[in-house]
Design a protein around this motif. Structure first.
Motif, mmCIF file in Angstrom:
data_model
loop_
_atom_site.group_PDB
_atom_site.id
_atom_site.type_symbol
_atom_site.label_atom_id
_atom_site.label_comp_id
_atom_site.label_asym_id
_atom_site.label_seq_id
_atom_site.Cartn_x
_atom_site.Cartn_y
_atom_site.Cartn_z
ATOM 1 N N GLY A 214 -8.825 0.841 11.988
ATOM 2 C CA GLY A 214 -7.771 0.277 11.160
ATOM 3 C C GLY A 214 -8.271 -0.099 9.782
ATOM 4 N N LEU A 215 -9.485 -0.663 9.725
ATOM 5 C CA LEU A 215 -10.069 -1.048 8.439
ATOM 6 C C LEU A 215 -10.314 0.181 7.565
ATOM 7 N N GLU A 216 -10.760 1.274 8.172
ATOM 8 C CA GLU A 216 -11.013 2.499 7.409
ATOM 9 C C GLU A 216 -9.721 3.051 6.823
ATOM 10 N N ALA A 217 -8.647 3.074 7.625
ATOM 11 C CA ALA A 217 -7.357 3.564 7.137
ATOM 12 C C ALA A 217 -6.828 2.664 6.022
ATOM 13 N N TYR A 218 -6.983 1.374 6.212
ATOM 14 C CA TYR A 218 -6.560 0.406 5.190
ATOM 15 C C TYR A 218 -7.348 0.629 3.894
ATOM 16 N N ALA A 219 -8.654 0.797 4.021
ATOM 17 C CA ALA A 219 -9.511 0.981 2.846
ATOM 18 C C ALA A 219 -9.160 2.258 2.095
ATOM 19 N N ASP A 220 -8.847 3.324 2.826
ATOM 20 C CA ASP A 220 -8.441 4.574 2.179
ATOM 21 C C ASP A 220 -7.214 4.345 1.292
ATOM 22 N N ALA A 221 -6.247 3.602 1.827
ATOM 23 C CA ALA A 221 -4.996 3.373 1.097
ATOM 24 C C ALA A 221 -5.204 2.492 -0.126
ATOM 25 N N ILE A 222 -5.906 1.359 0.044
ATOM 26 C CA ILE A 222 -6.063 0.455 -1.095
ATOM 27 C C ILE A 222 -7.041 0.998 -2.123
ATOM 28 N N GLY A 223 -8.010 1.798 -1.666
ATOM 29 C CA GLY A 223 -8.954 2.397 -2.603
ATOM 30 C C GLY A 223 -8.251 3.314 -3.583
ATOM 31 N N LEU A 224 -7.337 4.137 -3.065
ATOM 32 C CA LEU A 224 -6.569 5.031 -3.922
ATOM 33 C C LEU A 224 -5.594 4.223 -4.776
ATOM 34 N N ALA A 225 -4.954 3.217 -4.156
ATOM 35 C CA ALA A 225 -3.986 2.400 -4.894
ATOM 36 C C ALA A 225 -4.647 1.703 -6.081
ATOM 37 N N PHE A 226 -5.855 1.209 -5.888
ATOM 38 C CA PHE A 226 -6.556 0.501 -6.959
ATOM 39 C C PHE A 226 -6.716 1.409 -8.179
ATOM 40 N N GLN A 227 -7.079 2.667 -7.941
ATOM 41 C CA GLN A 227 -7.283 3.588 -9.048
ATOM 42 C C GLN A 227 -5.967 3.977 -9.705
ATOM 43 N N VAL A 228 -4.932 4.180 -8.899
ATOM 44 C CA VAL A 228 -3.624 4.530 -9.467
ATOM 45 C C VAL A 228 -3.138 3.407 -10.377
#
Length: 303
Positions: A214-228
């Motif tokens: 769950g943490l990995e999936a969450y990190a994938d989403a927020i990591g991309l969101a941060f850059q956007v």
């Protein structure tokens, strides 16, 4: 005592992180004084401390139900949160150098190479990296968890993570990248260290394999969101608000989500990523609330 609201919790984490970093960094009165002064200048410059907050939130979320973070885990979380902030600070120092983005402003102040000189800036970044791993090595948790933490941070900061993403970014100036190519680049350049922050918190707390997924999936989403969000702000915000030079991406002819998807398309992507982050932490139950709130903060930030 009741659970504090998110702004209060976040402000307390930020202030705590400032105190922790101040204690871990060498004093500027210690030889070599100029180098230590530059290291402190680069780290203690008023950053958002989102990565540190992610460490703490993930750690709190992964403690077994009915239990609290132990004293040893609390100390380990301090070390892990400081480590990711030190790596992040080093990356900004090097990113601002003339041979990279050549920026004169960071967090509303002159960049390190402007305030000091290029050689000192390079060495300050070089010195912050090993200090980060030294802190991880000192965490008062099981040796196996220390090894996992060191391995995770090394992978996320290296050529398959942040440094590799920066290399791709430098090589992509003036090129037209597809959305998939852009996502790969930023997943490495920006997302990897956000992933490290989330995973380190889980490692310290002894997260189960299900929780880590769950943490990995969450990190994938927020990591991309941060850059956007960074790409959007570079277009719609101003230098005084950002604390760094606005419009640098367009001026440097760098591929961004805004140049690829437009402002509206980028904002739609942000909302989709926010929903993905919320869905990823649902299995954690109420313990994952802080992570969900941090996702909202990341998507809604204005600097």
């Amino acid at each position: 005592m009741g659970r504090s609201d998110f702004p209060t919790w976040f402000a307390e984490r930020v202030q705590h992180m400032e105190t922790v970093l101040d204690g871990f960094l060498p004093e500027s009165s210690v030889v070599p004084m100029r180098l230590h002064e530059a290291m402190r200048y680069s780290v203690m410059g008023g950053g958002k401390r989102v990565r540190a907050a992610l460490v703490y939130a993930a750690g709190e979320a992964c403690v077994p139900a009915g239990k609290s973070v132990t004293s040893a885990q609390g100390i380990a979380l301090d070390h892990a949160a400081a480590a990711v902030e030190l790596i992040h600070a080093y990356s900004l120092v090097h990113d601002d150098l003339p041979c990279m983005d050549d920026d004169a402003l960071r967090r509303g102040r002159p960049t390190v190479h402007v305030q000091f000189d290029e050689a000192t800036a390079m060495l300050a970044g070089d010195a912050l990296q090993p200090l980060a791993f030294e802190l991880l090595s000192q965490m008062p948790v099981a040796p196996a968890l220390v090894v996992q933490a060191v391995e995770t941070l090394a992978r996320c900061a290296g050529s398959l993570g942040m440094a590799g993403g920066q290399a791709i970014d430098c090589a992509s100036v003036g090129l037209d990248l597809s959305q998939e190519q852009l996502q790969i680049m930023h997943g490495m350049k920006t997302g990897a260290m956000l992933e490290a922050s989330v995973l380190l918190g889980g490692i310290v707390a002894g997260a189960s394999s299900t929780a880590r997924q769950g943490l990995e999936a969450y990190a994938d989403a927020i990591g991309l969101a941060f850059q956007v969000v960074d790409d959007v702000l570079d277009v719609v915000s101003d230098t005084s608000t950002l604390g760094k030079t606005a419009g640098k991406d367009a001026a440097g002819n760098k591929p961004t989500y805004v140049s690829l998807l437009g402002l509206e398309g980028s904002r739609e992507l942000l909302q989709a990523l926010r929903q993905e982050a919320h869905a990823a932490v649902l299995p954690l139950g109420p313990a994952g609330t802080r992570l969900a709130e941090l996702a909202d903060y990341i998507v809604g930030r204005n600097r």
